[in-house]
Motif scaffolding. Structure first.
Motif, PDB file in Angstrom:
ATOM      1  N   MET A   1     -11.304  24.270 -22.875  1.00 53.45           N
ATOM      2  CA  MET A   1     -12.341  23.498 -23.553  1.00 53.45           C
ATOM      3  C   MET A   1     -12.776  24.180 -24.836  1.00 53.45           C
ATOM      4  N   LYS A   2     -12.897  25.495 -24.790  1.00 53.74           N
ATOM      5  CA  LYS A   2     -13.280  26.246 -25.987  1.00 53.74           C
ATOM      6  C   LYS A   2     -12.159  26.239 -27.012  1.00 53.74           C
ATOM      7  N   GLN A   3     -10.934  26.447 -26.562  1.00 55.84           N
ATOM      8  CA  GLN A   3      -9.774  26.519 -27.454  1.00 55.84           C
ATOM      9  C   GLN A   3      -9.551  25.222 -28.224  1.00 55.84           C
ATOM     10  N   PHE A   4      -9.764  24.082 -27.546  1.00 57.11           N
ATOM     11  CA  PHE A   4      -9.472  22.792 -28.174  1.00 57.11           C
ATOM     12  C   PHE A   4     -10.725  21.986 -28.503  1.00 57.11           C
TER      13      PHE A   4
ATOM     14  N   PRO B   1       0.812  -1.217   0.000  1.00 55.70           N
ATOM     15  CA  PRO B   1       0.000   0.000   0.000  1.00 55.70           C
ATOM     16  C   PRO B   1       0.842   1.262   0.000  1.00 55.70           C
ATOM     17  N   GLU B   2       2.010   1.205   0.680  1.00 57.46           N
ATOM     18  CA  GLU B   2       2.856   2.399   0.703  1.00 57.46           C
ATOM     19  C   GLU B   2       3.370   2.731  -0.683  1.00 57.46           C
ATOM     20  N   GLU B   3       3.731   1.685  -1.455  1.00 54.58           N
ATOM     21  CA  GLU B   3       4.214   1.907  -2.806  1.00 54.58           C
ATOM     22  C   GLU B   3       3.113   2.439  -3.692  1.00 54.58           C
ATOM     23  N   GLU B   4       1.882   1.920  -3.511  1.00 55.86           N
ATOM     24  CA  GLU B   4       0.777   2.388  -4.327  1.00 55.86           C
ATOM     25  C   GLU B   4       0.439   3.842  -4.030  1.00 55.86           C
ATOM     26  N   ALA B   5       0.766   4.289  -2.806  1.00 54.32           N
ATOM     27  CA  ALA B   5       0.410   5.641  -2.402  1.00 54.32           C
ATOM     28  C   ALA B   5       1.473   6.663  -2.776  1.00 54.32           C
ATOM     29  N   GLU B   6       2.449   6.285  -3.617  1.00 55.60           N
ATOM     30  CA  GLU B   6       3.480   7.226  -4.013  1.00 55.60           C
ATOM     31  C   GLU B   6       2.858   8.409  -4.741  1.00 55.60           C
ATOM     32  N   PRO B   7       3.502   9.571  -4.673  1.00 58.18           N
ATOM     33  CA  PRO B   7       2.952  10.770  -5.315  1.00 58.18           C
ATOM     34  C   PRO B   7       2.722  10.544  -6.807  1.00 58.18           C
ATOM     35  N   SER B   8       1.608  11.013  -7.288  1.00 65.57           N
ATOM     36  CA  SER B   8       1.282  10.861  -8.706  1.00 65.57           C
ATOM     37  C   SER B   8       2.155  11.762  -9.558  1.00 65.57           C
ATOM     38  N   LYS B   9       2.599  11.239 -10.696  1.00 63.33           N
ATOM     39  CA  LYS B   9       3.368  12.029 -11.650  1.00 63.33           C
ATOM     40  C   LYS B   9       2.488  12.601 -12.755  1.00 63.33           C
ATOM     41  N   VAL B  10       1.164  12.419 -12.615  1.00 64.75           N
ATOM     42  CA  VAL B  10       0.237  13.036 -13.557  1.00 64.75           C
ATOM     43  C   VAL B  10       0.136  14.521 -13.231  1.00 64.75           C
ATOM     44  N   LEU B  11       0.360  15.380 -14.216  1.00 64.46           N
ATOM     45  CA  LEU B  11       0.264  16.825 -14.011  1.00 64.46           C
ATOM     46  C   LEU B  11      -1.202  17.251 -14.026  1.00 64.46           C
ATOM     47  N   GLU B  12      -1.659  17.881 -12.950  1.00 65.70           N
ATOM     48  CA  GLU B  12      -3.020  18.398 -12.877  1.00 65.70           C
ATOM     49  C   GLU B  12      -2.984  19.880 -13.270  1.00 65.70           C
ATOM     50  N   LEU B  13      -3.551  20.230 -14.424  1.00 62.40           N
ATOM     51  CA  LEU B  13      -3.443  21.590 -14.941  1.00 62.40           C
ATOM     52  C   LEU B  13      -4.811  22.232 -15.137  1.00 62.40           C
ATOM     53  N   ASP B  14      -4.801  23.549 -15.378  1.00 60.22           N
ATOM     54  CA  ASP B  14      -6.036  24.308 -15.590  1.00 60.22           C
ATOM     55  C   ASP B  14      -5.776  25.427 -16.587  1.00 60.22           C
ATOM     56  N   ASP B  15      -6.736  26.361 -16.709  1.00 58.80           N
ATOM     57  CA  ASP B  15      -6.613  27.469 -17.658  1.00 58.80           C
ATOM     58  C   ASP B  15      -5.351  28.294 -17.443  1.00 58.80           C
ATOM     59  N   GLU B  16      -4.928  28.435 -16.209  1.00 56.61           N
ATOM     60  CA  GLU B  16      -3.805  29.301 -15.886  1.00 56.61           C
ATOM     61  C   GLU B  16      -2.451  28.634 -16.082  1.00 56.61           C
ATOM     62  N   THR B  17      -2.381  27.338 -15.891  1.00 54.25           N
ATOM     63  CA  THR B  17      -1.083  26.652 -15.907  1.00 54.25           C
ATOM     64  C   THR B  17      -0.809  25.870 -17.186  1.00 54.25           C
ATOM     65  N   PHE B  18      -1.830  25.664 -18.006  1.00 60.73           N
ATOM     66  CA  PHE B  18      -1.713  24.772 -19.162  1.00 60.73           C
ATOM     67  C   PHE B  18      -0.703  25.279 -20.197  1.00 60.73           C
ATOM     68  N   GLU B  19      -0.781  26.527 -20.530  1.00 53.92           N
ATOM     69  CA  GLU B  19       0.079  27.053 -21.598  1.00 53.92           C
ATOM     70  C   GLU B  19       1.555  26.889 -21.276  1.00 53.92           C
TER      71      GLU B  19
ATOM     72  N   VAL C   1       4.621  23.337 -35.010  1.00 56.76           N
ATOM     73  CA  VAL C   1       3.907  24.617 -35.002  1.00 56.76           C
ATOM     74  C   VAL C   1       3.308  24.844 -36.385  1.00 56.76           C
ATOM     75  N   ASP C   2       2.030  25.171 -36.443  1.00 53.86           N
ATOM     76  CA  ASP C   2       1.368  25.433 -37.720  1.00 53.86           C
ATOM     77  C   ASP C   2       1.839  26.749 -38.309  1.00 53.86           C
ATOM     78  N   SER C   3       1.512  26.988 -39.584  1.00 53.71           N
ATOM     79  CA  SER C   3       1.975  28.185 -40.290  1.00 53.71           C
ATOM     80  C   SER C   3       1.517  29.471 -39.633  1.00 53.71           C
ATOM     81  N   ASP C   4       0.424  29.418 -38.874  1.00 48.73           N
ATOM     82  CA  ASP C   4      -0.063  30.624 -38.204  1.00 48.73           C
ATOM     83  C   ASP C   4       0.550  30.797 -36.819  1.00 48.73           C
ATOM     84  N   GLY C   5       1.535  29.957 -36.489  1.00 51.43           N
ATOM     85  CA  GLY C   5       2.220  30.096 -35.213  1.00 51.43           C
ATOM     86  C   GLY C   5       1.575  29.358 -34.060  1.00 51.43           C
ATOM     87  N   LEU C   6       0.466  28.642 -34.292  1.00 53.87           N
ATOM     88  CA  LEU C   6      -0.236  27.945 -33.224  1.00 53.87           C
ATOM     89  C   LEU C   6       0.201  26.484 -33.136  1.00 53.87           C
ATOM     90  N   ARG C   7       0.160  25.963 -31.911  1.00 52.54           N
ATOM     91  CA  ARG C   7       0.470  24.556 -31.683  1.00 52.54           C
ATOM     92  C   ARG C   7      -0.844  23.810 -31.509  1.00 52.54           C
TER      93      ARG C   7
END
Length: 383
Positions: free
Chosen positions: A211-214, A132-150, A230-236
């Motif tokens: 959600m709107k952007q993608f 159980p201790e090994e299973e409880a190791e910190p997750s390496k999944v990044l939890e992101l939102d509107d502010e941190t995603f870019e 990167v696309d020709s218009d500079g967007l990823r």
């Protein structure tokens, strides 16, 4: 706590049926010839003890779902498994036996609780469930939102990103979460500079802009971002993932996109560290050839380096996305060994690395094991 916490985790993680059924017709091929440790529960539909035992046995199947060398099976000994029951002299139901190849089956005689069954399987198959201790190791999944995603995804200097948009009420999202955790922590845990696993829980964080952007309209939505494109218009712009939502499918997709060669247990496969163009040249300019031909191969390595650093059109024909360019110095080192008359170094080093990886990998840092596995693969291209 014993296995209580682990049971909860595995119940959530269960995506497919954890206990497969076998019968008289396929028992030999699926059990005896499988080369796996096969625990088989003989049961009957009318047996009340069998019905009481069934949920415990299902939990056992979930515990060992990620171990390729173990399979948890059941057979109806009073219907399509009568011949098998007779062959192995099953006196009553339920009865549990462990099979491994043509060895005599080993009967489980302990208490039919999850802890006892788990210990029985682990001891015979020589594996260890994570605590159980090994299973409880910190997750390496990044939890992101509107502010941190870019900053974390769109402006990532090198790492590509697999991003899953989820919602707390979504049942399919619940099934994806443990898979995402396994990908991030167990399979690609050492590859953070190459691939990062990201989750945006839209019901828990601000995610309206993303959600709107993608164009996220359903859950889970899974997108792949490559900051180098990167696309020709500079967007990823991301690529939508439309494959099956299984560990196997995700690993295949990520390996193809990143050039990594991870297997389902997180170890490298036989192609890791290899460079296809150089492997082909080795067959014609190194193995069994004279000194002049081998020296010419060193020049071809230098030429390959120049091409790999250029943007010429022939690059795509010579440098493959799956090539591990970090191993170029090792190709050069081995070639110099052969030129200097030290050809015996190669089989000797193969034997040495194989022994270390096989017998002592648990006591070595994971990145060191990765490096040894890559070197071992390159060594094999020289024989």
């Amino acid at each position: 706590m014993k296995l209580n916490f682990l049971i909860i985790l595995t119940q959530v993680a269960s995506v497919l049926a954890s206990v497969a059924s076998v019968n008289d017709n396929n028992f030999d091929s699926l059990v005896i010839q499988s080369d796996k440790w096969s625990l088989v529960d003989y049961y009957a539909d009318w047996c009340r003890h069998c019905k009481s035992f069934e949920p415990i046995y299902e939990q056992l199947g979930e515990l060992f779902a990620d171990f390729d060398k173990v399979q948890i099976l059941k057979i109806n000994g009073d219907k399509d498994g009568r011949k098998t029951s007779k062959k192995y002299k099953i006196p009553g139901f339920p009865m549990i036996q462990m099979y491994h190849g043509n060895d005599e089956p080993i009967e489980f005689e302990g208490s039919r609780d999850l802890q006892s069954l788990s210990n029985f399987v682990q001891s015979l198959a020589n594996i260890r469930l994570p605590s159980p201790e090994e299973e409880a190791e910190p997750s390496k999944v990044l939890e992101l939102d509107d502010e941190t995603f870019e900053e974390q995804v769109l402006k990532a200097p090198t790492a590509k990103s697999m991003v899953v948009f989820t919602a707390s009420w979504c049942g399919h999202c619940v099934k994806v979460k443990p898979i995402w955790q396994k990908l991030a922590n167990r399979i690609y845990g050492n590859d953070g500079e190459v691939i990062q696993l990201v989750e945006v829980v839209t019901t828990d964080v601000s995610a309206e802009k993303l959600m709107k952007q993608f164009g996220v309209q359903s859950f889970p939505t899974i997108l792949y971002f490559d900051p180098s494109k990167v696309d020709s218009d500079g967007l990823r712009r991301p690529e939508a993932y439309v494959g099956e939502r299984t560990v196997e499918s995700f690993v295949q997709f990520i390996n193809e996109k990143t050039g990594l060669h991870r297997s389902l247990d997180g170890r490298f496969d036989e192609n890791a560290g290899r460079i296809a163009h150089l492997d082909n040249l080795i067959q014609h300019q190194v193995l069994g050839q004279d000194i002049a031909s081998r020296i010419e191969f060193l020049k071809q390595i230098d030429n390959f380096v120049k091409i790999s650093n250029s943007k010429v059109t022939e690059r795509s024909e010579i440098v493959k996305p799956t090539d591990d360019l970090s191993m170029i110095p090792y190709y050069r080192k081995l070639t110099n060994k052969i030129i200097n008359g030290e050809e015996e170094f190669i089989p000797r080093e193969i034997k040495r690395l194989t022994k270390i990886i096989t017998t002592n990998s648990r006591n070595i840092q994971e990145k060191t094991v990765d490096s040894m596995e890559k070197r071992l693969n390159v060594l094999k291209s020289f024989i």
